[in-house]
Scaffold this active site. Structure first.
Site, short mmCIF file in Angstrom:
data_model
loop_
_atom_site.label_atom_id
_atom_site.label_comp_id
_atom_site.label_asym_id
_atom_site.label_seq_id
_atom_site.Cartn_x
_atom_site.Cartn_y
_atom_site.Cartn_z
N GLU A 138 0.82 -1.22 0.00
CA GLU A 138 0.00 0.00 0.00
C GLU A 138 0.85 1.27 0.00
O GLU A 138 0.51 2.25 -0.67
CB GLU A 138 -0.97 -0.01 1.19
CG GLU A 138 -2.10 -1.04 1.05
CD GLU A 138 -1.64 -2.48 1.26
OE1 GLU A 138 -0.52 -2.67 1.81
OE2 GLU A 138 -2.37 -3.40 0.88
N HIS A 196 -11.81 -5.65 8.28
CA HIS A 196 -12.59 -5.39 7.06
C HIS A 196 -13.76 -4.46 7.31
O HIS A 196 -14.65 -4.37 6.48
CB HIS A 196 -13.11 -6.71 6.47
CG HIS A 196 -12.06 -7.57 5.86
ND1 HIS A 196 -11.22 -8.35 6.63
CD2 HIS A 196 -11.70 -7.78 4.57
CE1 HIS A 196 -10.40 -9.01 5.82
NE2 HIS A 196 -10.66 -8.68 4.58
#
Ligand SMILES: Cc1ncc(C[n+]2csc(CCOP(=O)(O)OP(=O)(O)O)c2C)c(N)n1
Lengths: 335, 377
Positions: A70, A139
């Site tokens: 990322e 999540h």
């Protein structure tokens, strides 16, 4: 998904996911500088299919499947922006954006300022966020307060299908970096989408429902819950307005204060944790600016101050209609 | 017998095709076993005398710049200065080996490289003086801001080089890092991205022995930092970082390779930081005098001067001219930094966003009112 390719003209029924896809496609068609990059955004179309079909239409360079890193994704996007491109980054899930936090805070947010305006960062960072879809840990985070607390970033979150399209178009067109938070539990919500409608600038709140008793101030995934609560409150004699912020930074002080002054009672609703959250900022602001118009303290209804719970318990954490109605009842403040 | 004893030397025959099949033979990517040198080798005789003299001049002027900037910190005229004294060979080459359209991505220690790139020597110090961030125009000079968070500029170099290549423009990006910076995740992510994207980037690691107080042995157990390249699929080069013509040869080759589509290179330059980490550091706490003394014998200017005089390229007049050039620069630095800078408080609110938010406009007005009250306006 063939309907996604016809984005011109007509109003049609669309999911939020399809609206986001259409916004990306239309932006890419209009501006060859718009490049997408992220994990699995190419052939797969992203794990939520938001980039579906874009690699096929625009090629693997403009819809780039990156290595799994990322900070590398966002850092590379920074260099691309330095060279005049307009990168749109997809972070796969809220909690997986954290490795890129340093690039975001130290460089994306500050580059314009560090270089006296010479290196703007027209980067849009799309992050699916929030709970309510039964995801396992990491999540379902609501990370908006981290981003909103970082000067130099815009923080935007749509709650409707039309806004998903319009605000994403506006974010990509913006010369400032935008953290674009996509409420993932609304991805499959459906509504009419008019892609020809005027694109709203980032930074304006919208009154989704007028009312005479009090206002619910909210954004993103909590908007439908607030609208439902407002409906239910009618039975108890409350006529609630619902204000959708749409953008946390810039913050629309004007609209918020106007509504609060006219009604005198406000509840702030969001699903992320309350302590140090965006709701605390809103409550403080409203109190500072509208104190003499308030008939009751500004009340917050938020998630608990806990790490996001396991899916089988998340319904206890997420603010629902009842918790909002309890708060509304407490607005009957007698000093 | 260990698993390693079974390691095949060539791709296994009959390996299944597809995404996971073996990709490349690593041996051409491995760095030389000892650092590349030019000084004291036959290669020196073949080098362009103009280039050699230019490098020499830049080294001498660069050393003076480092010394003057360090002095300015002692006088409180600069907030901090991480000197590159002892590392000038890397600095002056990195700044001069690029074409005008290329981009340099320096870290905080690389002010001299920024100056060698053509940035005004005083503007290059604005950040370290504390007047403003950056201080020079990064677009006009094709020089990214001095980067303080370690290794974070490396992926930017990759992204910029990648974007230029997509546009078909022959731009190379050179990212500069220290040995400590190679331990950061961003360094590894940048190398990996660069190799996968075949981006025209050169990574220059100045291995000066220490990350503040931590020696290389506590930083990395790799045979060399240049070896790290191989795992990402790019060549690693090892060069004597105090041998200016050698640094020039290796970097120029890597830049050329990148420009012609050959992809990224990792260059490790072996050098030494003769001064403390910054003026705020006490280097006697973590290293022996003997070590510093030994490296003073391997000073990049000393090495160059000796060799140039031996072959008759350098005489007293040329040396004196270089020294004089350095003195003029130092005098300019003193004059400029002894004057109080003019700063505009309203600049605080400029350039946060393209359009200031309502909140920023309110805060700017507040500061303005405070200043007006102070001034009795
Ligand atoms: C991400 C990050 N962590 C820590 C620091 C603090 N810091 C500044 S310089 C330095 C040492 C860096 O050493 P090296 O990369 O070898 O470069 P050198 O200073 O020797 O040129 C450290 C730890 C920093 N700037 N950035």
């Amino acid at each position: 998904m063939s309907t996604l390719t016809q984005t011109s003209g007509a109003t049609r029924t669309s999911t939020m996911a399809q609206a986001l896809n259409a916004a990306l496609r239309d932006s890419m068609r209009e501006d060859p500088g718009v490049h997408l990059l992220g994990e699995d955004v190419g052939a797969l179309g992203g794990v939520f299919r938001i980039t579906d079909g874009l690699a096929a239409e625009f090629g693997a360079d403009r819809c780039l499947d990156t290595p799994l890193a990322e900070a590398g994704i966002l850092g590379t996007a920074i260099g691309m922006a330095m060279y005049g491109l307009r990168p749109v980054v997809e972070m796969q899930f809220d909690a997986f954006a954290y490795p890129a936090m340093e690039q975001l805070v130290s460089h994306v947010a500050k580059m314009r300022n560090r270089t006296a305006g010479r290196l703007p960062m027209p980067i849009t960072i799309r992050i699916p966020y929030g709970g309510g879809i039964g995801g396992v840990e990491h999540h379902s985070d609501s990370s908006e307060a981290y981003y909103a607390g970082t000067p130099g970033l815009h923080v935007v979150t749509p709650a409707t299908v039309q806004d998903a399209y319009g605000l994403l178009r506006a974010s990509i067109a913006s010369d400032d970096p935008v953290v674009f938070l996509e409420p993932k539990r609304l991805y499959w919500s459906k509504a009419e989408l008019d892609v020809a409608a005027a694109v709203e600038p980032v930074g304006k709140a919208v009154l989704r429902r007028t009312g005479r008793s009090a206002v619910l101030i909210t954004y993103g995934p909590s908007l439908p819950v607030c609208l439902e609560a407002a409906q239910a409150a009618q039975a108890e004699g409350w006529d609630l307005a619902v204000l959708d912020l749409r953008s946390l930074v810039p913050f629309d002080d004007r609209t918020v204060c106007e509504v609060v002054r006219s009604l005198g009672r406000a509840v702030v609703v969001h699903e992320s944790t309350g302590f140090g959250g965006v709701g605390a900022e809103i409550a403080a602001r409203v109190t500072e600016r509208c104190f003499h118009h308030l008939a009751a303290p500004v009340i917050r209804v938020t998630g608990f101050d806990i790490p996001y719970p396991p899916p089988m318990l998340e319904h206890h954490h997420l603010p629902g209609v009842d918790r909002i109605l309890d708060a509304v009842a407490r607005l009957q403040w007698e000093g | 017998m260990t698993v390693l004893d079974h390691r095949p030397t060539a791709p296994v025959p009959g390996w299944l095709p597809g995404a996971t099949s073996p990709r490349t033979d690593p041996s051409p990517l491995l760095p030389d076993s000892s650092p590349v040198r030019v000084l004291g080798t036959p290669a020196f005789q073949k080098a362009d005398p103009e280039l050699l003299l230019d490098l020499y001049r830049r080294l001498v002027v660069g050393r003076r710049y480092n010394q003057q900037a360090t002095t300015l910190t002692k006088q409180g005229r600069l907030a901090v200065y991480p000197a590159s004294t002892g590392q000038e060979a890397c600095q002056v080459v990195a700044g001069s080996v690029l074409q005008p359209q290329d981009w340099l991505f320096p870290s905080y220690r690389d002010t001299l490289a920024v100056v060698s790139r053509g940035v005004d020597p005083l503007e290059a110090l604005t950040l370290l003086r504390g007047n403003a961030h950056t201080g020079y125009d990064p677009v006009a000079t094709r020089t990214a801001p001095l980067c303080t968070p370690l290794a974070t500029q490396a992926p930017h170099a990759v992204g910029l080089a990648h974007a230029a290549r997509l546009r078909g423009e022959p731009v190379v990006a050179l990212a500069m890092l220290g040995d400590g910076g190679t331990s950061e995740g961003d360094f590894h992510e940048a190398l990996n991205f660069a190799a996968v994207l075949n981006a025209p980037v050169v990574f220059l690691v100045q291995n000066n022995g220490y990350a503040i107080s931590v020696p290389l042995t506590r930083q990395s157990a790799a045979p060399s930092l240049a070896h790290k390249a191989v795992g990402y699929g790019m060549p690693g080069r090892l060069v004597d970082g105090n041998d200016a013509p050698a640094v020039h040869a290796v970097l120029a080759e890597a830049v050329e390779r990148a420009r012609s589509g050959g992809g990224p290179t990792l260059v490790e330059a072996l050098t030494y930081r003769l001064e403390a980490h910054t003026n705020a550091d006490d280097a006697t706490r973590y290293r022996e005098d003997a070590e510093v003394t030994a490296w003073r014998e391997h000073d990049p200017i000393l090495l160059m001067e000796r060799e140039l005089r031996d072959c008759g390229l350098l005489d007293d007049a040329v040396a004196a001219a270089a020294t004089e050039q350095g003195e003029q620069l130092a005098a300019r630095m003193r004059a400029e930094f002894h004057a109080e800078p003019e700063l505009d408080p309203a600049s605080l609110f400029r350039h946060v966003y393209a359009e200031p938010t309502p909140q920023l406009l309110e805060q700017a007005a507040q500061l303005d009112a405070e200043l007006a009250a102070e001034a009795g306006r």
